[in-house]
Design a protein around this motif. Structure first.
Motif, PDB file in Angstrom:
ATOM      1  N   SER A   7      -4.603  11.246  -4.240  1.00  0.00           N
ATOM      2  CA  SER A   7      -3.411  10.516  -4.292  1.00  0.00           C
ATOM      3  C   SER A   7      -2.416  10.499  -4.136  1.00  0.00           C
ATOM      4  CB  SER A   7      -3.685   9.414  -6.704  1.00  0.00           C
ATOM      5  OG  SER A   7      -4.940   9.344  -6.756  1.00  0.00           O
ATOM      6  N   LEU A   8      -1.789   9.401  -4.424  1.00  0.00           N
ATOM      7  CA  LEU A   8      -0.416   9.897  -3.521  1.00  0.00           C
ATOM      8  C   LEU A   8       0.522   9.193  -4.720  1.00  0.00           C
ATOM      9  CD1 LEU A   8       2.194  11.405  -1.748  1.00  0.00           C
ATOM     10  CD2 LEU A   8       1.862   8.998  -0.107  1.00  0.00           C
ATOM     11  N   TYR A   9       1.112   9.250  -5.428  1.00  0.00           N
ATOM     12  CA  TYR A   9       2.640   9.072  -6.412  1.00  0.00           C
ATOM     13  C   TYR A   9       3.850   9.702  -5.955  1.00  0.00           C
ATOM     14  CZ  TYR A   9      -1.727  10.355  -9.156  1.00  0.00           C
ATOM     15  OH  TYR A   9      -3.205  10.219 -10.058  1.00  0.00           O
ATOM     16  N   ILE A  10       4.484   8.396  -5.468  1.00  0.00           N
ATOM     17  CA  ILE A  10       5.726   8.507  -5.580  1.00  0.00           C
ATOM     18  C   ILE A  10       6.796   7.903  -6.958  1.00  0.00           C
ATOM     19  CG2 ILE A  10       7.093   7.119  -3.510  1.00  0.00           C
ATOM     20  CD1 ILE A  10       5.101   8.744  -2.424  1.00  0.00           C
ATOM     21  N   LEU A  11       7.436   8.800  -6.914  1.00  0.00           N
ATOM     22  CA  LEU A  11       8.537   9.123  -8.269  1.00  0.00           C
ATOM     23  C   LEU A  11       9.893   9.040  -7.591  1.00  0.00           C
ATOM     24  CD1 LEU A  11       6.524  12.637 -10.002  1.00  0.00           C
ATOM     25  CD2 LEU A  11       6.587   9.580  -9.840  1.00  0.00           C
ATOM     26  N   GLU A  12      10.371   9.356  -6.988  1.00  0.00           N
ATOM     27  CA  GLU A  12      12.186   9.187  -6.311  1.00  0.00           C
ATOM     28  C   GLU A  12      11.721   7.603  -6.312  1.00  0.00           C
ATOM     29  OE1 GLU A  12      15.476   9.543  -6.166  1.00  0.00           O
ATOM     30  OE2 GLU A  12      14.599  11.172  -5.773  1.00  0.00           O
ATOM     31  N   ASP A  43      -6.168   6.912  -2.499  1.00  0.00           N
ATOM     32  CA  ASP A  43      -4.823   5.760  -2.794  1.00  0.00           C
ATOM     33  C   ASP A  43      -3.296   6.210  -2.831  1.00  0.00           C
ATOM     34  OD1 ASP A  43      -5.372   7.537  -4.946  1.00  0.00           O
ATOM     35  OD2 ASP A  43      -6.440   5.590  -5.923  1.00  0.00           O
ATOM     36  N   ILE A  44      -2.526   4.641  -3.606  1.00  0.00           N
ATOM     37  CA  ILE A  44      -0.525   5.135  -3.453  1.00  0.00           C
ATOM     38  C   ILE A  44       0.083   4.352  -4.735  1.00  0.00           C
ATOM     39  CG2 ILE A  44       0.657   5.492  -2.711  1.00  0.00           C
ATOM     40  CD1 ILE A  44      -0.519   4.631   0.671  1.00  0.00           C
ATOM     41  N   TYR A  45       0.415   5.214  -5.560  1.00  0.00           N
ATOM     42  CA  TYR A  45       1.199   4.733  -6.857  1.00  0.00           C
ATOM     43  C   TYR A  45       2.385   5.220  -6.207  1.00  0.00           C
ATOM     44  CZ  TYR A  45      -3.445   5.110  -8.887  1.00  0.00           C
ATOM     45  OH  TYR A  45      -4.436   4.502  -9.028  1.00  0.00           O
ATOM     46  N   ILE A  46       3.315   3.650  -6.201  1.00  0.00           N
ATOM     47  CA  ILE A  46       5.076   3.425  -6.087  1.00  0.00           C
ATOM     48  C   ILE A  46       5.667   3.244  -6.863  1.00  0.00           C
ATOM     49  CG2 ILE A  46       6.469   2.778  -4.810  1.00  0.00           C
ATOM     50  CD1 ILE A  46       4.647   2.040  -2.652  1.00  0.00           C
ATOM     51  N   PHE A  47       6.692   4.233  -7.489  1.00  0.00           N
ATOM     52  CA  PHE A  47       7.370   4.026  -8.581  1.00  0.00           C
ATOM     53  C   PHE A  47       8.618   3.826  -8.286  1.00  0.00           C
ATOM     54  CE2 PHE A  47       3.899   6.684 -10.443  1.00  0.00           C
ATOM     55  CZ  PHE A  47       3.665   5.768 -11.666  1.00  0.00           C
ATOM     56  N   SER A  48       9.084   3.416  -7.486  1.00  0.00           N
ATOM     57  CA  SER A  48      10.244   3.493  -6.690  1.00  0.00           C
ATOM     58  C   SER A  48      10.649   2.166  -6.341  1.00  0.00           C
ATOM     59  CB  SER A  48      10.720   4.306  -5.249  1.00  0.00           C
ATOM     60  OG  SER A  48       9.986   3.328  -4.519  1.00  0.00           O
ATOM     61  N   TYR A  49      12.464   1.215  -6.313  1.00  0.00           N
ATOM     62  CA  TYR A  49      12.506  -0.287  -6.387  1.00  0.00           C
ATOM     63  C   TYR A  49      12.322   0.032  -4.769  1.00  0.00           C
ATOM     64  CZ  TYR A  49      14.113   0.407 -11.318  1.00  0.00           C
ATOM     65  OH  TYR A  49      14.211   0.741 -12.646  1.00  0.00           O
ATOM     66  N   GLU A  62      -5.748  -1.944   6.143  1.00  0.00           N
ATOM     67  CA  GLU A  62      -6.750  -1.678   7.541  1.00  0.00           C
ATOM     68  C   GLU A  62      -7.864  -0.499   7.143  1.00  0.00           C
ATOM     69  OE1 GLU A  62      -7.463  -0.183  11.984  1.00  0.00           O
ATOM     70  OE2 GLU A  62      -5.296  -0.789  10.723  1.00  0.00           O
ATOM     71  N   TYR A  63      -7.006   1.023   6.540  1.00  0.00           N
ATOM     72  CA  TYR A  63      -7.760   2.024   5.883  1.00  0.00           C
ATOM     73  C   TYR A  63      -8.527   2.007   4.787  1.00  0.00           C
ATOM     74  CZ  TYR A  63      -6.138   4.727  10.497  1.00  0.00           C
ATOM     75  OH  TYR A  63      -6.345   4.961  11.285  1.00  0.00           O
ATOM     76  N   GLY A  64      -8.145   0.618   3.617  1.00  0.00           N
ATOM     77  CA  GLY A  64      -8.835   1.066   2.314  1.00  0.00           C
ATOM     78  C   GLY A  64      -8.072   1.845   1.321  1.00  0.00           C
ATOM     79  N   ILE A  65      -7.078   2.004   1.386  1.00  0.00           N
ATOM     80  CA  ILE A  65      -5.806   2.582   0.934  1.00  0.00           C
ATOM     81  C   ILE A  65      -5.039   1.221   0.397  1.00  0.00           C
ATOM     82  CG2 ILE A  65      -4.061   4.146   0.482  1.00  0.00           C
ATOM     83  CD1 ILE A  65      -5.407   5.741   3.329  1.00  0.00           C
ATOM     84  N   ALA A  66      -5.988   1.909  -1.588  1.00  0.00           N
ATOM     85  CA  ALA A  66      -4.825   0.650  -2.279  1.00  0.00           C
ATOM     86  C   ALA A  66      -3.291   1.773  -1.959  1.00  0.00           C
ATOM     87  CB  ALA A  66      -5.258   0.512  -3.375  1.00  0.00           C
ATOM     88  N   VAL A  67      -2.494   0.102  -2.336  1.00  0.00           N
ATOM     89  CA  VAL A  67      -1.221   0.541  -2.919  1.00  0.00           C
ATOM     90  C   VAL A  67      -0.832   0.479  -4.029  1.00  0.00           C
ATOM     91  CG1 VAL A  67       0.905   0.609  -2.093  1.00  0.00           C
ATOM     92  CG2 VAL A  67      -0.111   1.121   0.199  1.00  0.00           C
ATOM     93  N   LEU A  77       3.079  -3.926 -11.570  1.00  0.00           N
ATOM     94  CA  LEU A  77       3.544  -4.350 -10.985  1.00  0.00           C
ATOM     95  C   LEU A  77       3.253  -5.555  -9.791  1.00  0.00           C
ATOM     96  CD1 LEU A  77       7.346  -2.879 -10.536  1.00  0.00           C
ATOM     97  CD2 LEU A  77       6.873  -4.180 -12.413  1.00  0.00           C
ATOM     98  N   ALA A  78       2.587  -5.259  -9.184  1.00  0.00           N
ATOM     99  CA  ALA A  78       1.294  -5.045  -8.489  1.00  0.00           C
ATOM    100  C   ALA A  78       0.611  -4.236  -7.579  1.00  0.00           C
ATOM    101  CB  ALA A  78       2.274  -6.340  -7.162  1.00  0.00           C
ATOM    102  N   ARG A  79      -0.415  -4.812  -7.084  1.00  0.00           N
ATOM    103  CA  ARG A  79      -1.579  -4.059  -6.046  1.00  0.00           C
ATOM    104  C   ARG A  79      -1.099  -4.632  -4.360  1.00  0.00           C
ATOM    105  NH1 ARG A  79      -5.591  -1.116  -7.339  1.00  0.00           N
ATOM    106  NH2 ARG A  79      -7.157  -1.112  -5.902  1.00  0.00           N
ATOM    107  N   VAL A  80      -1.610  -4.401  -3.513  1.00  0.00           N
ATOM    108  CA  VAL A  80      -2.368  -4.592  -1.885  1.00  0.00           C
ATOM    109  C   VAL A  80      -3.418  -4.037  -1.719  1.00  0.00           C
ATOM    110  CG1 VAL A  80      -1.015  -4.720   0.463  1.00  0.00           C
ATOM    111  CG2 VAL A  80       0.394  -4.937  -1.928  1.00  0.00           C
ATOM    112  N   GLN A  81      -3.833  -4.692  -1.228  1.00  0.00           N
ATOM    113  CA  GLN A  81      -5.474  -4.069  -1.202  1.00  0.00           C
ATOM    114  C   GLN A  81      -5.739  -4.936  -0.281  1.00  0.00           C
ATOM    115  OE1 GLN A  81      -8.176  -2.950  -4.257  1.00  0.00           O
ATOM    116  NE2 GLN A  81      -9.431  -2.630  -2.911  1.00  0.00           N
TER     117      GLN A  81
END
Length: 340
Positions: A7-12, A43-49, A62-67, A77-81
């Motif tokens: 899982s990719l977590y974006i905290l900045e 999957d990707i979790y974005i904690f940025s603005y 396309e690759y089935g990676i949920a954002v 907030l939201a989810r893109v799949q």
């Protein structure tokens, strides 16, 4: 069996994700921070603005990676799949089945949650018997056991919800006793959610959000609709079925929170307190919690129903698959996850 990736977590908070060929590129403050190939990401979790580019979202779909887009404070907030996977007839069967009250499924789910809660208390009590000097923990265990029994004696969903609520209150009333170290800085008087008002609640809420997102990904991957549940009410924007399955999984989150506090893996300086009194994990605190979460996901467990060793991070996918089999009629009942 699904392969467990990362899982990719974006905290900045100023970070922005873009697409470059087959790579995810993270930029912040007009410079590239890192890039990672899609093959390494689940999957990707974005904690940025700032979020991410439409091109990247399209590639992820396309690759089935949920954002997953989550506020810096940890609010979903939201989810893109991408395109829904699985047979459309499975969802049809899900809608037909869940249109009728699923009393046995509800009972088993609540009983599994209370049983796993009891397991967590018993384990803590076994390792540290002194925390039960006045019998409060054994009283709570008895209360949970009575709750499990009573759940199977009623056919009223509202009464079952009331039993679950009273048992959860009894559990969180003694939760503070399970905190053995840093007690001046980490304590839980009661469960507060929106917003969390202490450091323990901040950790619980943060990880519950991550867990629900994981179950949403898992349910969608096997072809189920994560929004239509059997226990939590239908509500626009809520993944009710994810919330249903997370109930039996909450003990995993709670145990990790206790471990991090008791082993001093997290410190008071890893939190921020707002003027309103709300308490949230700082950027560094999120890093520590998510690192521990990723490590826990790779821990091997023996699945109580399958009898096979799996990584704990695969549990949402295994349970979602078992639920799909139950809905299709391949299983007589859904095998809840039970700690033993």
């Amino acid at each position: 069996m699904r392969k467990l990736l990362n899982s990719l977590y974006i905290l900045e908070e100023t970070a922005y994700l873009t697409l470059d060929g087959e790579n995810i590129v993270c930029r912040a403050e007009d410079s590239e921070k890192f890039r990672v190939p899609f093959t390494n990401i689940e999957d990707i979790y974005i904690f940025s603005y700032s979020g991410c580019s439409p091109a990247l979202m399209g590639k992820c779909a396309e690759y089935g990676i949920a954002v997953n887009f989550i506020s810096p404070q940890g609010k979903f907030l939201a989810r893109v799949q991408g395109k829904t996977k699985g047979n459309v007839y499975l969802r049809k069967e899900q809608f037909e089945l869940f249109s009728i009250p699923q009393l046995d499924l509800i009972r088993n789910t609540v009983a599994a949650k209370l049983s796993n809660t009891r397991y967590l208390i018993r384990r803590s009590l076994h390792d540290n018997p002194d925390i039960n000097s006045d019998g409060a923990l054994t009283d709570c265990i008895k209360y949970l056991e009575n709750g499990i029994k009573t759940v199977y004696e009623t056919a009223d969903k509202d009464i079952i919800m009331g039993i679950e609520g009273s048992c959860a209150k009894a559990y969180f009333d003694i939760f503070d006793r399970l905190i053995l170290h840093q007690k001046e800085d980490f304590y839980l008087a009661n469960r507060t959610k929106r917003p969390p008002l202490d450091r323990v609640n901040a950790m619980l809420s943060f990880l519950y959000t991550i867990a629900i997102s994981s179950y949403t990904s898992a349910l969608e991957s096997v072809g189920l609709d994560s929004c239509l549940g059997f226990y939590h009410a239908l509500r626009s924007g809520r993944s009710s079925l994810s919330c249903d399955l997370v109930e039996e999984f909450r003990c995993v989150v709670e145990r990790l929170v206790l471990t991090m506090i008791n082993l001093k893996m997290i410190k008071p300086e890893d939190f921020e307190t707002q003027v309103s009194g709300a308490v949230y994990l700082s950027k560094e605190g999120k890093k520590k919690v998510l690192t521990a979460w990723q490590e826990r996901k790779r821990t091997s467990i023996v699945h109580p129903y399958l009898g096979e060793k799996i990584q704990q991070g695969l549990l949402p996918y295994v349970q979602s698959s078992l639920l799909a089999k139950y809905i299709r009629g391949e299983l007589d009942e859904y095998p809840n996850y039970l700690l033993k």
